[in-house]
Design an enzyme around this catalytic site. Structure first.
Site, PDB file in Angstrom:
ATOM      1  NE  ARG A 120      13.976  14.956 -20.210  1.00  0.00           N
ATOM      2  CZ  ARG A 120      14.582  15.643 -20.527  1.00  0.00           C
ATOM      3  NH1 ARG A 120      14.331  15.887 -22.098  1.00  0.00           N
ATOM      4  NH2 ARG A 120      15.779  15.668 -20.352  1.00  0.00           N
ATOM      5  CE  LYS A 142      -4.409   3.814 -11.467  1.00  0.00           C
ATOM      6  NZ  LYS A 142      -5.030   2.366 -10.765  1.00  0.00           N
ATOM      7  CD  GLU A 184     -10.406  -5.628 -15.009  1.00  0.00           C
ATOM      8  OE1 GLU A 184     -10.779  -5.923 -13.605  1.00  0.00           O
ATOM      9  OE2 GLU A 184      -8.899  -6.376 -15.381  1.00  0.00           O
ATOM     10  CE  LYS A 226      -9.533   2.043 -15.971  1.00  0.00           C
ATOM     11  NZ  LYS A 226      -8.723   0.936 -16.040  1.00  0.00           N
ATOM     12  CD  GLU A 236     -15.292  11.301  -3.505  1.00  0.00           C
ATOM     13  OE1 GLU A 236     -15.762  10.733  -2.770  1.00  0.00           O
ATOM     14  OE2 GLU A 236     -15.875  12.307  -4.898  1.00  0.00           O
ATOM     15  NE  ARG A 240      -7.315   4.584 -12.399  1.00  0.00           N
ATOM     16  CZ  ARG A 240      -7.304   4.931 -13.512  1.00  0.00           C
ATOM     17  NH1 ARG A 240      -6.753   6.520 -13.871  1.00  0.00           N
ATOM     18  NH2 ARG A 240      -6.493   4.473 -14.283  1.00  0.00           N
ATOM     19  CG  ASN A 244      -7.192  -0.402  -7.004  1.00  0.00           C
ATOM     20  OD1 ASN A 244      -7.049  -0.893  -7.812  1.00  0.00           O
ATOM     21  ND2 ASN A 244      -7.018   0.657  -6.590  1.00  0.00           N
ATOM     22  CG  HIS A 247      -8.134  -5.085  -9.495  1.00  0.00           C
ATOM     23  ND1 HIS A 247      -8.909  -5.322  -9.733  1.00  0.00           N
ATOM     24  CD2 HIS A 247      -6.901  -4.882 -10.501  1.00  0.00           C
ATOM     25  CE1 HIS A 247      -9.391  -5.432 -11.034  1.00  0.00           C
ATOM     26  NE2 HIS A 247      -8.089  -5.115 -11.922  1.00  0.00           N
ATOM     27  CG  HIS A 251      -2.672  -6.824  -8.537  1.00  0.00           C
ATOM     28  ND1 HIS A 251      -2.860  -5.738  -8.722  1.00  0.00           N
ATOM     29  CD2 HIS A 251      -3.499  -7.047  -9.394  1.00  0.00           C
ATOM     30  CE1 HIS A 251      -3.032  -5.104  -9.317  1.00  0.00           C
ATOM     31  NE2 HIS A 251      -3.236  -5.984 -10.066  1.00  0.00           N
ATOM     32  CG  HIS A 263      -5.370  -8.558 -14.478  1.00  0.00           C
ATOM     33  ND1 HIS A 263      -4.768  -8.043 -13.494  1.00  0.00           N
ATOM     34  CD2 HIS A 263      -6.379  -8.180 -14.981  1.00  0.00           C
ATOM     35  CE1 HIS A 263      -5.666  -7.464 -13.671  1.00  0.00           C
ATOM     36  NE2 HIS A 263      -6.184  -7.001 -14.218  1.00  0.00           N
TER      37      HIS A 263
HETATM   38  N1  LIG Z   1      -3.381  -0.208 -17.191  1.00  0.00           N
HETATM   39  C1  LIG Z   1      -5.208  -0.479 -16.354  1.00  0.00           C
HETATM   40  O1  LIG Z   1      -5.700  -0.140 -16.276  1.00  0.00           O
HETATM   41  C2  LIG Z   1      -5.536  -2.430 -17.093  1.00  0.00           C
HETATM   42  C3  LIG Z   1      -6.188  -2.222 -16.279  1.00  0.00           C
HETATM   43  C4  LIG Z   1      -6.576  -3.788 -16.333  1.00  0.00           C
HETATM   44  C5  LIG Z   1      -6.010  -4.686 -16.760  1.00  0.00           C
HETATM   45  N2  LIG Z   1      -4.584  -3.978 -16.537  1.00  0.00           N
HETATM   46  C6  LIG Z   1      -3.789  -4.846 -17.749  1.00  0.00           C
HETATM   47  O2  LIG Z   1      -4.343  -5.701 -18.387  1.00  0.00           O
HETATM   48  C7  LIG Z   1      -3.426  -6.898 -18.737  1.00  0.00           C
HETATM   49  C8  LIG Z   1      -4.187  -8.052 -18.584  1.00  0.00           C
HETATM   50  O3  LIG Z   1      -4.567  -8.166 -19.897  1.00  0.00           O
HETATM   51  P1  LIG Z   1      -5.498  -8.518 -21.150  1.00  0.00           P
HETATM   52  O4  LIG Z   1      -6.123  -9.691 -20.174  1.00  0.00           O
HETATM   53  O5  LIG Z   1      -5.820  -8.288 -22.280  1.00  0.00           O
HETATM   54  O6  LIG Z   1      -4.297 -10.201 -21.734  1.00  0.00           O
HETATM   55  P2  LIG Z   1      -2.970 -10.145 -22.625  1.00  0.00           P
HETATM   56  O7  LIG Z   1      -2.613  -8.537 -23.180  1.00  0.00           O
HETATM   57  O8  LIG Z   1      -2.261 -11.584 -22.564  1.00  0.00           O
HETATM   58  O9  LIG Z   1      -4.287 -11.155 -23.343  1.00  0.00           O
HETATM   59  C9  LIG Z   1      -4.144 -11.936 -23.189  1.00  0.00           C
HETATM   60  C10 LIG Z   1      -4.131 -13.023 -24.354  1.00  0.00           C
HETATM   61  O10 LIG Z   1      -4.618 -13.164 -25.238  1.00  0.00           O
HETATM   62  C11 LIG Z   1      -4.508 -13.086 -27.263  1.00  0.00           C
HETATM   63  N3  LIG Z   1      -4.896 -12.248 -27.637  1.00  0.00           N
HETATM   64  C12 LIG Z   1      -5.019 -11.189 -27.432  1.00  0.00           C
HETATM   65  N4  LIG Z   1      -6.406 -10.459 -28.461  1.00  0.00           N
HETATM   66  C13 LIG Z   1      -6.719 -11.724 -28.820  1.00  0.00           C
HETATM   67  C14 LIG Z   1      -7.607 -11.693 -30.439  1.00  0.00           C
HETATM   68  N5  LIG Z   1      -8.189 -10.727 -31.033  1.00  0.00           N
HETATM   69  N6  LIG Z   1      -7.320 -13.171 -30.686  1.00  0.00           N
HETATM   70  C15 LIG Z   1      -7.068 -14.519 -30.114  1.00  0.00           C
HETATM   71  N7  LIG Z   1      -5.954 -14.125 -28.818  1.00  0.00           N
HETATM   72  C16 LIG Z   1      -5.485 -13.065 -28.567  1.00  0.00           C
HETATM   73  C17 LIG Z   1      -3.276 -12.455 -25.884  1.00  0.00           C
HETATM   74  O11 LIG Z   1      -2.258 -12.944 -26.887  1.00  0.00           O
HETATM   75  C18 LIG Z   1      -2.462 -13.212 -25.249  1.00  0.00           C
HETATM   76  O12 LIG Z   1      -2.288 -14.434 -24.981  1.00  0.00           O
HETATM   77  C19 LIG Z   1      -2.756  -7.441 -17.590  1.00  0.00           C
HETATM   78  O13 LIG Z   1      -1.381  -7.483 -17.152  1.00  0.00           O
HETATM   79  C20 LIG Z   1      -3.262  -6.181 -16.478  1.00  0.00           C
HETATM   80  O14 LIG Z   1      -2.302  -6.092 -15.503  1.00  0.00           O
HETATM   81  C21 LIG Z   1      -3.987  -3.108 -16.869  1.00  0.00           C
HETATM   82 ZN   LIG Z   2      -7.731  -5.492 -13.583  1.00  0.00          ZN
END
Ligand SMILES: NC(=O)c1ccc[n+]([C@@H]2O[C@H](COP(=O)([O-])OP(=O)(O)OC[C@H]3O[C@@H](n4cnc5c(N)ncnc54)[C@H](O)[C@@H]3O)[C@@H](O)[C@H]2O)c1
Ligand SMILES: [Zn+2]
Length: 343
Positions: A120, A142, A184, A226, A236, A240, A244, A247, A251, A263
């Site tokens: 949990r 998130k 972003e 952020k 408010e 947040r 989006n 997005h 998405h 992404h």
């Molecule tokens: N939770 C949130 O608020 C939030 C906000 C924005 C995005 N996201 C999510 O984040 C994801 C995208 O994140 P991302 O762009 O980091 O993608 P990712 O985690 O897939 O990383 C991108 C690529 O880079 C590689 N990588 C990571 N660090 C590295 C490094 N230091 N050196 C070499 N390679 C490296 C990874 O293996 C992958 O192939 C999406 O799923 C998106 O929905 C979440």
């Molecule tokens: Zn995003």
């Protein structure tokens, strides 16, 4: 060391974002934070093998307290959550234990979601390794997985205990991932800060080698935006959702292309689409839509989108932000000001 404090929704606690110059100081501080608590580390194959965060021994033979996911969006599923939860049980993690995410947004979302449901909810720490995760995904709590109906539709809000950052990770990050993170950052500028947007615009005029070198200097401003938006949501409700911007379209692009468009790039395309949609309806001037498109060209972000409009809108029908049969688009009015537009 610089620290940004982020307040947690509905809680009085906050969590720090700490900056370190080297892997060694970062790791020392992760260790200090963990104390004698049991720990499970979640990472992916690229981070494990390409960065210098892990020891040479761990790189070739990660211990049983390190879960190594397959890199990429395809890992945002129940299988990954299952693997993390099983490893947590095998390592006998209890309620006082910690999960540490060492990776990009995918690893962070998976580790965070698993931490939110293991017994949990147990604490987790973010060590973001992509620019995108540093400036956006690691902040705000998130977490979520994708399913056949769309992206991030199943998940939880689980604030991290801390976010520990070093730009050393950017050294091994491919150009394309730098561009994904920049998307972003541009979004942050458009929705909340003309100053940040202009700083990015200035950088976008330089060659990519310089962009790579200088982009991290603009990361704290993005993180602060952020953090402020997430915090203002406490006062408010719904503020947040300005994050989006780009997005809803983004998405849908990710979903329709089965995540072939990453992404960050999908968000960049989504930002341009939203701005053009706003300009067509005179919500913003065309000049702004052009500036947003041009900044992405300057950063050499690939804006081609082969998804037909009907498919895009159909996919947006499944967007979880759809309320009472209406879809709310986040549209820019001018730099730093958005409008919630129902369609
Ligand atoms: N939770 C949130 O608020 C939030 C906000 C924005 C995005 N996201 C999510 O984040 C994801 C995208 O994140 P991302 O762009 O980091 O993608 P990712 O985690 O897939 O990383 C991108 C690529 O880079 C590689 N990588 C990571 N660090 C590295 C490094 N230091 N050196 C070499 N390679 C490296 C990874 O293996 C992958 O192939 C999406 O799923 C998106 O929905 C979440
Ligand atoms: Zn995003």
């Amino acid at each position: 060391m610089k620290t940004i404090n982020v307040k947690v929704p509905a809680k009085t606690t906050s969590y720090p974002i700490e900056f370190y110059d080297t892997f060694a100081t970062l790791k020392r501080n992760v260790k200090a934070r963990l104390g004698d608590r049991k720990v499970l580390i979640v990472t992916d194959k690229n981070v494990l093998t390409k960065t210098k965060y892990f020891t040479p021994k761990e790189r070739t033979k990660p211990g049983k307290n390190i879960v190594v996911l397959t890199p990429g969006e395809k890992s945002k599923n129940w299988k990954s959550i299952d693997a993390i939860l099983n490893a947590a049980f095998e390592n006998q993690l209890d309620r006082d234990s910690v999960i540490v995410a060492v990776g990009g947004g995918v690893v962070g979302d998976m580790a965070g979601f698993a931490a939110s449901i293991y017994m949990r909810g147990i604490p987790f720490i973010q060590v973001p390794t992509t620019l995108l995760a540093m400036v956006d995904a690691s902040i705000g709590g998130k977490t979520g997985i994708d399913c056949e109906y769309g992206k991030n539709l199943i998940g939880a809000i689980q604030a991290p205990e801390a976010i520990l950052v070093t730009d050393q990770f950017l050294k091994t990050l491919p150009d394309i991932e730098i561009k994904n993170g920049i998307a972003e950052m541009v979004k942050h500028g458009v929705v909340a800060s003309p100053k940040h947007f202009k700083a990015l615009e200035k950088l976008a005029k330089k060659d990519f080698k310089t962009i790579r070198k200088e982009i991290f200097s603009l990361a704290p401003a993005s993180m602060q935006i952020k953090q402020k938006v997430v915090e203002s949501d406490l006062k408010e409700a719904g503020k947040r959702k300005m994050l989006n911007f780009g997005h809803t379209f983004g998405h849908a692009i990710e979903h329709v292309t089965k995540y072939k468009v990453p992404h960050g790039r999908a968000v960049a395309i989504g930002c341009v689409m939203a701005a053009q949609y706003a300009a067509e309806r005179k919500i913003c001037k065309w000049k702004l839509a052009d500036r947003i498109e041009n900044i992405f060209h300057g950063f050499d972000v690939d804006l081609t989108c082969k998804v037909p409009d009907e498919k895009l809108w159909e996919a947006m029908g499944y967007d979880k932000k759809k309320k009472n049969g209406k879809l709310t688009l986040i549209l820019p009015e001018k730099l730093g000001k958005v409008r919630y537009f129902e369609v």
